[in-house]
Every structure is written in structure tokens, then in C-alpha cells.
Scaffold this motif. Structure first.
Motif, PDB file in Angstrom:
ATOM      1  N   VAL A 161       0.830  -1.209   0.000  1.00 27.44           N
ATOM      2  CA  VAL A 161       0.000   0.000   0.000  1.00 27.44           C
ATOM      3  C   VAL A 161       0.862   1.256   0.000  1.00 27.44           C
ATOM      4  CG1 VAL A 161      -1.694   1.318   1.339  1.00 27.44           C
ATOM      5  CG2 VAL A 161      -1.942  -1.155   1.108  1.00 27.44           C
ATOM      6  N   HIS A 162       1.907   1.269   0.822  1.00 28.63           N
ATOM      7  CA  HIS A 162       2.750   2.456   0.911  1.00 28.63           C
ATOM      8  C   HIS A 162       3.437   2.772  -0.412  1.00 28.63           C
ATOM      9  CE1 HIS A 162       3.291   2.951   5.568  1.00 28.63           C
ATOM     10  NE2 HIS A 162       2.137   3.393   5.118  1.00 28.63           N
ATOM     11  N   PHE A 163       3.991   1.755  -1.047  1.00 31.61           N
ATOM     12  CA  PHE A 163       4.701   2.030  -2.299  1.00 31.61           C
ATOM     13  C   PHE A 163       3.727   2.363  -3.423  1.00 31.61           C
ATOM     14  CE2 PHE A 163       8.234   0.392   0.063  1.00 31.61           C
ATOM     15  CZ  PHE A 163       9.319   1.066  -0.469  1.00 31.61           C
ATOM     16  N   ARG A 164       2.548   1.772  -3.423  1.00 35.69           N
ATOM     17  CA  ARG A 164       1.523   2.166  -4.396  1.00 35.69           C
ATOM     18  C   ARG A 164       1.167   3.643  -4.215  1.00 35.69           C
ATOM     19  NH1 ARG A 164      -3.538   0.532  -6.693  1.00 35.69           N
ATOM     20  NH2 ARG A 164      -4.598   2.455  -7.270  1.00 35.69           N
ATOM     21  N   HIS A 165       0.958   4.049  -2.964  1.00 31.54           N
ATOM     22  CA  HIS A 165       0.575   5.435  -2.689  1.00 31.54           C
ATOM     23  C   HIS A 165       1.670   6.421  -3.102  1.00 31.54           C
ATOM     24  CE1 HIS A 165      -1.735   8.561  -0.657  1.00 31.54           C
ATOM     25  NE2 HIS A 165      -0.605   8.983  -0.099  1.00 31.54           N
ATOM     26  N   ALA A 166       2.920   5.968  -2.969  1.00 29.79           N
ATOM     27  CA  ALA A 166       4.054   6.832  -3.338  1.00 29.79           C
ATOM     28  C   ALA A 166       4.336   6.822  -4.836  1.00 29.79           C
ATOM     29  CB  ALA A 166       5.291   6.395  -2.561  1.00 29.79           C
ATOM     30  N   GLY A 167       3.542   6.074  -5.602  1.00 24.65           N
ATOM     31  CA  GLY A 167       3.740   6.021  -7.047  1.00 24.65           C
ATOM     32  C   GLY A 167       4.722   4.975  -7.506  1.00 24.65           C
ATOM     33  N   HIS A 168       5.037   4.002  -6.630  1.00 22.27           N
ATOM     34  CA  HIS A 168       5.995   2.945  -6.959  1.00 22.27           C
ATOM     35  C   HIS A 168       5.412   1.579  -6.613  1.00 22.27           C
ATOM     36  CE1 HIS A 168       9.157   5.904  -7.672  1.00 22.27           C
ATOM     37  NE2 HIS A 168       8.845   6.476  -6.508  1.00 22.27           N
TER      38      HIS A 168
END
Length: 303
Positions: free
Chosen positions: A239-246
């Protein structure tokens, strides 16, 4: 030092605890809950120097306090022969290298084909009569280190350590794009996605979630990242990397390209914790699986 002797947990009173009541020693030194102490009292399972003890008894240095904690148990799941990669084992804990594609535990009664079923079968073959107790979880398609307790006492201590963020887990992830910073921390709160049964999302109303990262290598289009969890929310890294665009490579649920890799490119490569019985500092590592190693080579990324 606390010692496990058959069905008993025993402690020889040290001078620093002389004159202290049994109940306080049970709670503060032996870390036994008030609820468990009540149960032990009813079953006459608290003994000092081989005599039934009462909770207000004050102890002397050299007294032997024994508590009956380790009876035989049902496994809690159906034993099923599943290959296990055991990284570490003793009388109190088990650390396994979970394979990708294997759920940690059943989600419905009598379910088979999970890691818990395999561990129950292993216990059965070894003559261990203990419930399967995982301390934390890994997603079905995430590989790597998983810590289990072999009895309720070890579980209670490790659960407490997990809540207090004393158990440290580190992961390798392959993500889309070049990381903007070599080092960083994501502090995005995570909640359930109301539009999807299993997905999570960043939300101001979510629970605190903290992921530290270090970019190890990049080819401009993809990056190899080392992640350290400070909290352990469901799907936190994804979730965190998706939210950061990665988004993670292969993670179709969160926007990654599933044609490049058949699962999310995520591996729990190490876990650090304090042994629940003797306090030793433990670090257990899991080798990088071959499918992830091949992905590193194909993308020109080095671990």
C-alpha cells in the motif's frame, strides 16, 4: 533465569526478588497475565518448593517457584504433509521460510493447503502436541521469514514484543520507477478499502503505519528496495509504495505489472527479536528465492 521443565515453568528466586509476593513475581518477572494467574490458582498450578503456593506468600532467595503452563494441546488445524524450510527451531519457537503461493493459515473450517497445516503435520511427526501459533503474518504470495511460538507462554511474550515494536522485520521489494530519495520513511495511515473486500488504502482515518526504505539499486525503470517495518499493517509495504507512485512489480492488486512477475516481488529476508525464554538477541535470515533472483538478473538489479 526462567527454565522450562516438562509441563512447568520454573524460576529460582534471586536476591533482588527476596521478600516479594508470589503474585508480583508471576506478573513482573515471569510475565504471566492476571487472567492466567487466576486460572492457575484454580487448578493448583502454582508451587513453591513442591508445595501449593498462595499469591500473597513472600519468597526468599533460593526458593523455587514453579508454574504449570505446558500441557498437551490440539493443533488447531488439520495436519497435512507440506514441505517446510525450517530456518531455526528450539523447544519454544520455530522460524520457517514461507514459500510464495502458500497462505499462512486457514480462513475457513477444515481448510487444507496452508502453512499451518504443514506445521501441524511436522509437529505430529515430531511428537509435539502444540497448537500452531504464528506471531505475525505474510501475504500468500510473499516469501520469507515467519516466526511461530510453540506454546502459549512464548506467544504471550512475543505478542507483547510485537505490539511494542521490538520485533524487527526487513524485506526486499522490486518496485516500478526510480526512487526519488535513496533513503526515506513512509508514514501513511492505512485502512480497509470500502470498495474492495481484501484491498487496503491510505486514509486519514486509518491506523498508523510506518515503513522505512533504502534503495539498493535501480535501472531507471525499476528499483530494488530494502524495507524495514516499524508497524505491521495488512499489505503495508504494498500500500505504501503504491501510494508513493511505486507499486511492486507483479502486484496486480495495487497497480503493479503482473506480466513481468507472477506475484508481488516481495521477500521477508530477515527477522530480529529477543528470545522469549532466555532473552537472547536472535536474527534469522531467509535466502532469496530463485524466482526473485532471476528477476534481479533480468532487470539488471543486484541485491
Amino acid at each position: 533465569m526462567l527454565q522450562k521443565k516438562g509441563k512447568w515453568l520454573q524460576y529460582e528466586i534471586e536476591p533482588t526478588w527476596e521478600g516479594i509476593e508470589v503474585e508480583r513475581i508471576l506478573m513482573e518477572k515471569m510475565l504471566i497475565s492476571h487472567r492466567q494467574i487466576q486460572k492457575l490458582t484454580r487448578m493448583r498450578g502454582i508451587v513453591v518448593n513442591r508445595r501449593i503456593a498462595h499469591l500473597k506468600m513472600k519468597l526468599k532467595a533460593g526458593d523455587m517457584l514453579r508454574v504449570e503452563l505446558f500441557g498437551r494441546e490440539e493443533y488447531g488445524v488439520i495436519p497435512e504433509e507440506i514441505p517446510l524450510d525450517i530456518l531455526y527451531e528450539d523447544d519454544d519457537i520455530l522460524v520457517v521460510n514461507k514459500a510464495a503461493g502458500l497462505s499462512v493459515h486457514p480462513n475457513k473450517p477444515n481448510q487444507l493447503h496452508t502453512l499451518a497445516n504443514g506445521i501441524a503435520y511436522y509437529y505430529q511427526q515430531q511428537g509435539i502436541a502444540a497448537k500452531v501459533r504464528h506471531i505475525h503474518r505474510l501475504d500468500k504470495d510473499t516469501s520469507g521469514t515467519l516466526l511461530l511460538a510453540k506454546h502459549a507462554y512464548a506467544q504471550a511474550i512475543l505478542d507483547k514484543d510485537l505490539r511494542e515494536r521490538k520485533i524487527h522485520r526487513q524485506y526486499y521489494a522490486v518496485v516500478h520507477g526510480r526512487m526519488e530519495e535513496e533513503h526515506g520513511t513512509y508514514c501513511f495511515p492505512i485502512a480497509r478499502d470500502p470498495r474492495h473486500g481484501t484491498r487496503r488504502m491510505v486514509s486519514p482515518n486509518g491506523e498508523t503505519a510506518i515503513t522505512h526504505y533504502h534503495c539498493l539499486a535501480t535501472n531507471g525503470e525499476y528499483s530494488l528496495v530494502e524495507c524495514k517495518l516499524e508497524t505491521g499493517r495488512t499489505h503495508q509495504i504494498r500500500v505504501h509504495f503504491r501510494h508513493a507512485g511505486h507499486p511492486l512489480v507483479g502486484d496486480g492488486l495495487y497497480g503493479g505489472d503482473p506480466t513481468l512477475f507472477p506475484r508481488q516481488a516481495l521477500h521477508a529476508f530477515t527477522i530480529q527479536f529477543q528470545h522469549p525464554m532466555d532473552g537472547r538477541q536472535m536474527q534469522i535470515d531467509a535466502p532469496i528465492p530463485s524466482d526473485l533472483q532471476r528477476l534481479f538478473v533480468r532487470l539488471g538489479l543486484k541485491e
